[in-house]
Design a protein around this motif. Structure first.
Motif, PDB file in Angstrom:
ATOM      1  N   ALA A  66      38.421  40.792  13.409  1.00  0.00           N
ATOM      2  CA  ALA A  66      38.334  39.386  12.988  1.00  0.00           C
ATOM      3  C   ALA A  66      39.559  38.647  13.504  1.00  0.00           C
ATOM      4  O   ALA A  66      40.527  38.436  12.770  1.00  0.00           O
ATOM      5  CB  ALA A  66      38.226  39.289  11.474  1.00  0.00           C
ATOM      6  N   ALA A  67      39.537  38.288  14.782  1.00  0.00           N
ATOM      7  CA  ALA A  67      40.694  37.653  15.406  1.00  0.00           C
ATOM      8  C   ALA A  67      40.232  36.603  16.392  1.00  0.00           C
ATOM      9  O   ALA A  67      40.398  36.753  17.600  1.00  0.00           O
ATOM     10  CB  ALA A  67      41.554  38.704  16.097  1.00  0.00           C
ATOM     11  N   PRO A  68      39.655  35.498  15.900  1.00  0.00           N
ATOM     12  CA  PRO A  68      39.096  34.500  16.807  1.00  0.00           C
ATOM     13  C   PRO A  68      40.129  33.819  17.693  1.00  0.00           C
ATOM     14  O   PRO A  68      39.762  33.236  18.716  1.00  0.00           O
ATOM     15  CB  PRO A  68      38.430  33.492  15.864  1.00  0.00           C
ATOM     16  CG  PRO A  68      39.088  33.711  14.543  1.00  0.00           C
ATOM     17  CD  PRO A  68      39.420  35.166  14.486  1.00  0.00           C
ATOM     18  N   LEU A  69      41.420  33.884  17.343  1.00  0.00           N
ATOM     19  CA  LEU A  69      42.448  33.256  18.169  1.00  0.00           C
ATOM     20  C   LEU A  69      43.224  34.279  19.000  1.00  0.00           C
ATOM     21  O   LEU A  69      44.305  33.973  19.517  1.00  0.00           O
ATOM     22  CB  LEU A  69      43.417  32.459  17.297  1.00  0.00           C
ATOM     23  CG  LEU A  69      42.820  31.248  16.577  1.00  0.00           C
ATOM     24  CD1 LEU A  69      43.904  30.481  15.822  1.00  0.00           C
ATOM     25  CD2 LEU A  69      42.101  30.313  17.546  1.00  0.00           C
ATOM     26  N   ALA A  70      42.689  35.479  19.172  1.00  0.00           N
ATOM     27  CA  ALA A  70      43.343  36.479  20.012  1.00  0.00           C
ATOM     28  C   ALA A  70      43.554  35.915  21.410  1.00  0.00           C
ATOM     29  O   ALA A  70      42.672  35.274  21.984  1.00  0.00           O
ATOM     30  CB  ALA A  70      42.487  37.745  20.076  1.00  0.00           C
ATOM     31  N   GLY A  71      44.739  36.146  21.959  1.00  0.00           N
ATOM     32  CA  GLY A  71      45.075  35.634  23.279  1.00  0.00           C
ATOM     33  C   GLY A  71      45.828  34.324  23.256  1.00  0.00           C
ATOM     34  O   GLY A  71      46.394  33.917  24.271  1.00  0.00           O
ATOM     35  N   ILE A  72      45.849  33.638  22.125  1.00  0.00           N
ATOM     36  CA  ILE A  72      46.594  32.381  21.992  1.00  0.00           C
ATOM     37  C   ILE A  72      48.046  32.716  21.670  1.00  0.00           C
ATOM     38  O   ILE A  72      48.342  33.448  20.720  1.00  0.00           O
ATOM     39  CB  ILE A  72      45.991  31.493  20.888  1.00  0.00           C
ATOM     40  CG1 ILE A  72      44.562  31.095  21.239  1.00  0.00           C
ATOM     41  CG2 ILE A  72      46.863  30.267  20.647  1.00  0.00           C
ATOM     42  CD1 ILE A  72      44.447  30.236  22.484  1.00  0.00           C
ATOM     43  N   LYS A  73      48.969  32.168  22.457  1.00  0.00           N
ATOM     44  CA  LYS A  73      50.393  32.422  22.249  1.00  0.00           C
ATOM     45  C   LYS A  73      51.041  31.198  21.589  1.00  0.00           C
ATOM     46  O   LYS A  73      50.849  30.070  22.054  1.00  0.00           O
ATOM     47  CB  LYS A  73      51.082  32.732  23.579  1.00  0.00           C
ATOM     48  CG  LYS A  73      50.635  34.057  24.209  1.00  0.00           C
ATOM     49  CD  LYS A  73      51.408  34.330  25.481  1.00  0.00           C
ATOM     50  CE  LYS A  73      50.984  35.661  26.112  1.00  0.00           C
ATOM     51  NZ  LYS A  73      51.356  36.805  25.251  1.00  0.00           N
ATOM     52  N   VAL A  74      51.805  31.448  20.543  1.00  0.00           N
ATOM     53  CA  VAL A  74      52.396  30.377  19.738  1.00  0.00           C
ATOM     54  C   VAL A  74      53.905  30.568  19.659  1.00  0.00           C
ATOM     55  O   VAL A  74      54.389  31.670  19.360  1.00  0.00           O
ATOM     56  CB  VAL A  74      51.810  30.370  18.307  1.00  0.00           C
ATOM     57  CG1 VAL A  74      52.419  29.248  17.473  1.00  0.00           C
ATOM     58  CG2 VAL A  74      50.287  30.254  18.349  1.00  0.00           C
ATOM     59  N   ALA A 128      46.366  35.067  16.690  1.00  0.00           N
ATOM     60  CA  ALA A 128      47.298  34.524  17.675  1.00  0.00           C
ATOM     61  C   ALA A 128      48.584  35.343  17.715  1.00  0.00           C
ATOM     62  O   ALA A 128      48.981  35.979  16.733  1.00  0.00           O
ATOM     63  CB  ALA A 128      47.618  33.064  17.355  1.00  0.00           C
ATOM     64  N   ASP A 129      49.236  35.335  18.867  1.00  0.00           N
ATOM     65  CA  ASP A 129      50.525  35.998  19.078  1.00  0.00           C
ATOM     66  C   ASP A 129      51.610  34.975  18.777  1.00  0.00           C
ATOM     67  O   ASP A 129      51.854  34.057  19.557  1.00  0.00           O
ATOM     68  CB  ASP A 129      50.588  36.482  20.529  1.00  0.00           C
ATOM     69  CG  ASP A 129      51.949  37.065  20.899  1.00  0.00           C
ATOM     70  OD1 ASP A 129      52.822  37.160  20.020  1.00  0.00           O
ATOM     71  OD2 ASP A 129      52.123  37.414  22.083  1.00  0.00           O
ATOM     72  N   LEU A 147      57.844  28.812  26.405  1.00  0.00           N
ATOM     73  CA  LEU A 147      56.809  27.766  26.435  1.00  0.00           C
ATOM     74  C   LEU A 147      55.993  27.806  27.719  1.00  0.00           C
ATOM     75  O   LEU A 147      54.827  27.387  27.736  1.00  0.00           O
ATOM     76  CB  LEU A 147      57.449  26.392  26.280  1.00  0.00           C
ATOM     77  CG  LEU A 147      58.054  26.070  24.909  1.00  0.00           C
ATOM     78  CD1 LEU A 147      58.708  24.702  24.931  1.00  0.00           C
ATOM     79  CD2 LEU A 147      56.994  26.146  23.823  1.00  0.00           C
ATOM     80  N   ALA A 148      56.581  28.320  28.791  1.00  0.00           N
ATOM     81  CA  ALA A 148      55.860  28.372  30.069  1.00  0.00           C
ATOM     82  C   ALA A 148      54.589  29.204  29.966  1.00  0.00           C
ATOM     83  O   ALA A 148      53.624  28.970  30.697  1.00  0.00           O
ATOM     84  CB  ALA A 148      56.780  28.925  31.158  1.00  0.00           C
ATOM     85  N   GLY A 149      54.581  30.164  29.060  1.00  0.00           N
ATOM     86  CA  GLY A 149      53.383  30.989  28.892  1.00  0.00           C
ATOM     87  C   GLY A 149      52.687  30.768  27.572  1.00  0.00           C
ATOM     88  O   GLY A 149      51.812  31.568  27.192  1.00  0.00           O
ATOM     89  N   ALA A 150      53.053  29.714  26.843  1.00  0.00           N
ATOM     90  CA  ALA A 150      52.521  29.490  25.502  1.00  0.00           C
ATOM     91  C   ALA A 150      51.352  28.518  25.508  1.00  0.00           C
ATOM     92  O   ALA A 150      51.183  27.708  26.423  1.00  0.00           O
ATOM     93  CB  ALA A 150      53.620  28.971  24.575  1.00  0.00           C
TER      94      ALA A 150
END
Length: 391
Positions: free
Chosen positions: A10-18, A39-40, A95-98
């Motif tokens: 249950a991780a619908p925001l997997a791959g999102i970097k914060v 999210a990460d 932030l460059a990869g966020a």
């Protein structure tokens, strides 16, 4: 920097970097929610003390206050001095990869100028930036700081909370902070959906003040319609009667009557059939107008039996009623256990922590509490991160 644990199913925001540059409660609760959803999230803290809520105790569990532990699980912590060029450079590297940055810098502060959203948007066009403030982006209070209680006072919640003849009270929960956190979460996820269509991020703003106004809901529309100043009603409801707490012989419980049919059912269950035919009480509008008279009759009868006896009798009749539980009773309740709302996670210094899980399930699966709230600088293991942290 160490890799985060793999997201659960249950991780619908997997791959999102914060990148989380916020502190206290509103921002950290929003980013914790993003982390719960997969999210990460990397929490950036000052090397000297970190997030102030680490010291908002007692109580403490391990070295950190339980206040901090409530809003920072499933994240990593790195320490950077954001007022130094080296610390700022490290944030820009992140932030460059966020996908998302969250901050609650005070308007006009040095950090608000250093991380101005216009420059960030130009440099990172896909970045979604959430800014949370006390009073919003414009207006005469724009530059004022504010904690949760300030928002509850200035935005009217305290004027609505408390007994009619008592002083105004703040809500038991930090509704200013938590309201901003949840509306901020809606803003972030909405901006991510739009970015999927347009390829561009957005500058998303919310505040403790404006989210409290949004949560006034029916209180606001009643005021707009009548022009009258609402008054405190204790546990009572401005538009429904009986809909409040009552005292039994051994404690308090609530009765929630939402329509006239339920009122007749309540009267039958209380052996007060004459009340159901009294023209002062036959309709909800009449009951609201004659609130005090009706409550006087109900109070006299309800004081004769225990909370358990009344709740059993009213539930059997189909009338919504419930005891007023304390938190120890809530977390020992079989319903809480059945929902899986309390999860355990191991903390490197404090041992086993119990955490209240994210309250939304996906295909029947609740997002997991994957990692404990990090210790200060727990993830300062990247050479570039450590260089910024020492600055």
């Amino acid at each position: 920097m160490s890799e985060p644990p793999a997201p659960p199913q249950a991780a619908p925001l997997a791959g999102i970097k914060v990148v989380d540059l916020s502190k206290i409660l509103a921002g950290p609760y929003a980013t914790m929610s993003l982390a719960d959803l997969g999210a990460d999230v990397t929490k950036v803290e000052h090397p000297e003390g970190g997030d102030p809520t680490r010291r908002w105790g007692p109580p403490f569990q391990g070295e950190d206050a339980t206040y901090y532990l409530a809003a920072n699980r499933n994240k990593r912590s790195v320490t950077l001095d954001l007022k130094t060029p080296e610390g700022q450079a490290e944030v820009h590297r992140m932030l460059a990869g966020a996908d998302v940055m969250v901050e609650n810098f005070r308007p006009g502060s040095t950090l608000a100028r250093v991380f101005d959203y216009r420059a960030l948007t130009e440099r990172y066009p896909r970045l979604v930036v959430l800014h949370i403030s006390a009073f919003g982006e414009t207006g005469p209070l724009r530059d004022e700081p504010g904690y949760d209680m300030v928002a509850q006072a200035s935005a009217g919640l305290m004027s609505l909370t408390g007994e009619t003849d008592g002083p105004p009270l703040k809500a038991g929960f930090a509704m200013g902070d938590l309201g901003a956190a949840l509306f901020g979460l809606v803003g972030i996820t909405s901006a991510l959906v739009e970015r999927a269509r347009t390829g561009r991020g957005q500058y998303v703003t919310t505040s403790l003040y404006e989210t409290q106004l949004a949560l006034h809901a029916n209180w606001a529309t009643a005021h707009f319609a009548t022009g009258e100043r609402p008054t405190r009603l204790g546990s009572g409801h401005p538009s429904l009667v009986p809909y409040q707490a009552y005292e039994a012989s051994d404690g308090h419980f609530v009765i929630a009557v939402g329509n006239d049919a339920l009122f007749r059912t309540l009267c039958a269950a209380l052996d007060l059939d004459a009340l159901a035919d009294d023209e002062r009480f036959t309709t909800n509008a009449a009951r609201v107008a004659n609130r005090d008279d009706l409550n006087a009759r109900l109070t006299d009868v309800l004081a004769r039996r225990t909370v358990g006896e009344w709740c059993d009798a009213l539930k059997a009749a189909g009338v919504p009623a419930a005891p007023i539980r304390h938190l120890d009773e809530v977390y020992a309740c079989p319903q809480t256990a059945a929902l899986g709302m309390v999860q355990e996670v191991e903390h490197p210094a404090a041992g086993t922590l119990r955490q209240v899980a994210f309250p939304v399930s996906f295909n029947g699966v609740r997002p997991a509490v994957r990692t404990a709230p990090p210790t200060l600088g727990q993830h300062d293991d990247n050479p570039r991160t450590q260089q910024g942290a020492r600055a």
